[in-house]
Enzyme design. Sequence first.
Site, PDB file in Angstrom:
ATOM      1  N   ARG A 185      71.324  24.069  32.500  1.00 38.44           N
ATOM      2  CA  ARG A 185      71.091  22.987  33.449  1.00 38.44           C
ATOM      3  C   ARG A 185      69.791  23.229  34.197  1.00 38.44           C
ATOM      4  NH1 ARG A 185      76.784  21.967  34.633  1.00 38.44           N
ATOM      5  NH2 ARG A 185      77.870  23.042  32.961  1.00 38.44           N
ATOM      6  N   GLY A 201      77.499  28.234  39.275  1.00 35.93           N
ATOM      7  CA  GLY A 201      77.990  28.878  38.050  1.00 35.93           C
ATOM      8  C   GLY A 201      79.282  28.267  37.567  1.00 35.93           C
ATOM      9  N   ASP A 232      90.421  27.362  42.169  1.00 34.44           N
ATOM     10  CA  ASP A 232      91.469  27.963  41.342  1.00 34.44           C
ATOM     11  C   ASP A 232      91.073  28.083  39.867  1.00 34.44           C
ATOM     12  OD1 ASP A 232      91.515  25.338  40.544  1.00 34.44           O
ATOM     13  OD2 ASP A 232      93.604  24.957  41.103  1.00 34.44           O
ATOM     14  N   GLY A 233      89.878  27.585  39.534  1.00 33.16           N
ATOM     15  CA  GLY A 233      89.426  27.699  38.142  1.00 33.16           C
ATOM     16  C   GLY A 233      90.120  26.738  37.199  1.00 33.16           C
ATOM     17  N   GLY A 237      82.626  27.921  37.469  1.00 31.76           N
ATOM     18  CA  GLY A 237      83.738  28.391  38.288  1.00 31.76           C
ATOM     19  C   GLY A 237      85.092  28.099  37.665  1.00 31.76           C
ATOM     20  N   ASP A 261      72.681  20.801  39.195  1.00 32.38           N
ATOM     21  CA  ASP A 261      73.549  21.624  38.344  1.00 32.38           C
ATOM     22  C   ASP A 261      74.317  20.758  37.354  1.00 32.38           C
ATOM     23  OD1 ASP A 261      74.637  20.972  41.035  1.00 32.38           O
ATOM     24  OD2 ASP A 261      76.524  21.575  40.121  1.00 32.38           O
ATOM     25  N   ASN A 262      74.234  19.457  37.504  1.00 31.84           N
ATOM     26  CA  ASN A 262      74.894  18.559  36.553  1.00 31.84           C
ATOM     27  C   ASN A 262      73.877  17.823  35.692  1.00 31.84           C
ATOM     28  OD1 ASN A 262      77.393  19.289  37.543  1.00 31.84           O
ATOM     29  ND2 ASN A 262      77.492  17.598  38.997  1.00 31.84           N
ATOM     30  N   ASP A 299      78.873  16.867  32.584  1.00 28.13           N
ATOM     31  CA  ASP A 299      79.727  17.025  33.765  1.00 28.13           C
ATOM     32  C   ASP A 299      80.235  15.691  34.312  1.00 28.13           C
ATOM     33  OD1 ASP A 299      79.490  19.689  33.459  1.00 28.13           O
ATOM     34  OD2 ASP A 299      78.811  20.125  35.488  1.00 28.13           O
ATOM     35  N   LYS A 335      86.859  23.866  29.801  1.00 29.64           N
ATOM     36  CA  LYS A 335      86.804  23.534  31.236  1.00 29.64           C
ATOM     37  C   LYS A 335      88.237  23.435  31.747  1.00 29.64           C
ATOM     38  CE  LYS A 335      84.822  19.913  34.237  1.00 29.64           C
ATOM     39  NZ  LYS A 335      83.942  18.734  34.131  1.00 29.64           N
TER      40      LYS A 335
HETATM   41  P1  AMP Z   1      81.384  20.151  39.412  1.00 26.03           P
HETATM   42  O1  AMP Z   1      81.915  19.296  40.499  1.00 26.03           O
HETATM   43  O2  AMP Z   1      82.282  20.223  38.235  1.00 26.03           O
HETATM   44  O3  AMP Z   1      79.981  19.849  39.041  1.00 26.03           O
HETATM   45  O4  AMP Z   1      81.398  21.626  40.004  1.00 26.03           O
HETATM   46  C1  AMP Z   1      80.522  22.122  40.999  1.00 26.03           C
HETATM   47  C2  AMP Z   1      80.753  23.611  41.163  1.00 26.03           C
HETATM   48  O5  AMP Z   1      82.061  23.851  41.662  1.00 26.03           O
HETATM   49  C3  AMP Z   1      80.660  24.397  39.862  1.00 26.03           C
HETATM   50  O6  AMP Z   1      80.139  25.657  40.162  1.00 26.03           O
HETATM   51  C4  AMP Z   1      82.101  24.488  39.443  1.00 26.03           C
HETATM   52  O7  AMP Z   1      82.329  25.563  38.579  1.00 26.03           O
HETATM   53  C5  AMP Z   1      82.806  24.682  40.772  1.00 26.03           C
HETATM   54  N1  AMP Z   1      84.201  24.229  40.712  1.00 26.03           N
HETATM   55  C6  AMP Z   1      84.638  22.967  40.660  1.00 26.03           C
HETATM   56  N2  AMP Z   1      85.975  22.915  40.612  1.00 26.03           N
HETATM   57  C7  AMP Z   1      86.411  24.195  40.648  1.00 26.03           C
HETATM   58  C8  AMP Z   1      87.698  24.810  40.617  1.00 26.03           C
HETATM   59  N3  AMP Z   1      88.830  24.101  40.567  1.00 26.03           N
HETATM   60  N4  AMP Z   1      87.750  26.157  40.650  1.00 26.03           N
HETATM   61  C9  AMP Z   1      86.630  26.878  40.714  1.00 26.03           C
HETATM   62  N5  AMP Z   1      85.394  26.375  40.735  1.00 26.03           N
HETATM   63  C10 AMP Z   1      85.276  25.036  40.704  1.00 26.03           C
HETATM   64 MG    MG Z   2      79.078  20.551  37.414  1.00 28.17          MG
END
Ligand code: AMP
Ligand code: MG
Length: 492
Positions: free
Chosen positions: A180, A87, A122-123, A89, A249-250, A259, A110
């Site tokens: 996705r 999801g 940390d979002g 995040g 998911d990407n 992504d 983002k």
């Molecule tokens: P990504 O690497 O961007 O494809 O992210 C993979 C998963 O990790 C997704 O669910 C993102 O929302 C979550 N995610 C990546 N970085 C963070 C972050 N700094 N804080 C919270 N969730 C994250």
């Molecule tokens: Mg992603």
Amino acid sequence: MKPIPFQNTYANLGTDFFTRTRPSPVANPALVIFNHGLSEALGLSETRLSSAEGTAIFAGNRVPEGAEPLAMAYAGHQFGNFVPQLGDGRALLLGQIAGADGIHHDLHLKGSGRTAFSRGGDGRAALGPVLREYLVSEAMAKLGVPTTRALAAVTTGERVARQEFLPGGVITRVARSFVRVGTFEYFAWRGDQAAVTKLADYVIEQHYPACREASNSYLALFEAIIQGQAALIAQWMQLGFIHGVMNTDNMSIAGETIDYGPCAFMDHYAHDQVYSSIDRHGRYAYNNQPSVGLWNLTRLAETLLPLLADDHEAAIEAAQTALQTYPVLYERYWLDGMRVKTGLQTRDAHDKALIEELLEIMAANRADFTLVFYYLSTLHIDSPGQDGYLRALFNDPQPYDQWSRQWRDRLRQEGSNDATRQQRMQAVNPVYIPRNHRIEAAIRAAEDQNDFSLFHELHAVLQNPWQRQPGKDAYLLPPEPHEVVQQTFCGT
Ligand code: AMP
Ligand code: MG
């Protein structure tokens, strides 16, 4: 300020699909860049998003009127392992807007703070990955590759804790869809067939309306997604682009590159090039990308089986038949594209071998992928004497010389005209790509010195990748040995 004309179609799907979440405000937002061209194409010119109010929106400090921000739920196979809940995040969907062209687009922040899906994170996003995504996604758009776009980037005035403390940023992204393969997997894993159907109906309605006319609209949807992925990955391969994290998911169901993390364009050609620091076994290496596309589509097929036919066996057969078209489509897109890249206008049974031989010679001699094709697009058939720049790209130019004789013979055979061939070739063989060492330099200056001049200069050059720009030859060059970027990081 005129409000953004939001439609919020995803929010209508119901709360199983997302959690409503407001962005978390940041201390001191500042605009790095705003994409005026994209804003216009989206029909947003009158919303004055380049103003301070816009910056507040892009930083998540203000929710624009009409938006219903939400974090989308999805699952995904990460490096082959299924994770039932990922999801958004650190991202939020603000809503849909209908572009000036009538096409709907999702508007997404983002780096906008924690959500129900943040798990331990940390979002937030560090500024470096925000700048990288902005540069690469916009370059991809200019290179004609389906991609999410970047509407704005801001700094937050806050630091994020990674290996070290880094300045934070938020990027505003625009996509045909942020649904996705992993979104389908999320509901299929829960056995929520009604939700899978609802999602498929939504995707057809929003993005593949022609599928409604088909006798089996879900199968037509699956076929359309297959076709889009085959075409997309063929384009990546033709530009030397390595996505880096092709987890399900990407992978967008709209056929766009999505992504951007540890993505990279390769400099010298290597079949199995990997840059991503987290891709230890090369699962997402350059030459694995076409087959990973099929692997991901197979995961999508598994979620769609109950929709493809009432009878399970029949559904499997329909899915398999559809999946079998992927390698055929991919091969066709790839070969047709490579013919254009090498200037071949007619089709000959030996073309594939000729093209693959060039790639072999490039690999053996560490020739720069982009420059080989660019210089090839400047050559004349009858004056081999002007191959100097091209020959110099090969450690040993002898095999190239041999190849170029065959290539010239092949062009003579089809009566190729120098001027028109060069024009065709230069429309697909870029002069400039977002080279890793240039991106790295732009990020270093921004993160370390708060200096965005390199970022802006690189971004400006990449606005027109097809033509040589006066005074910008440095952007065409591969890295010097000390500039080579060995690894890229997703920075999450
Ligand atoms: P990504 O690497 O961007 O494809 O992210 C993979 C998963 O990790 C997704 O669910 C993102 O929302 C979550 N995610 C990546 N970085 C963070 C972050 N700094 N804080 C919270 N969730 C994250
Ligand atoms: Mg992603």
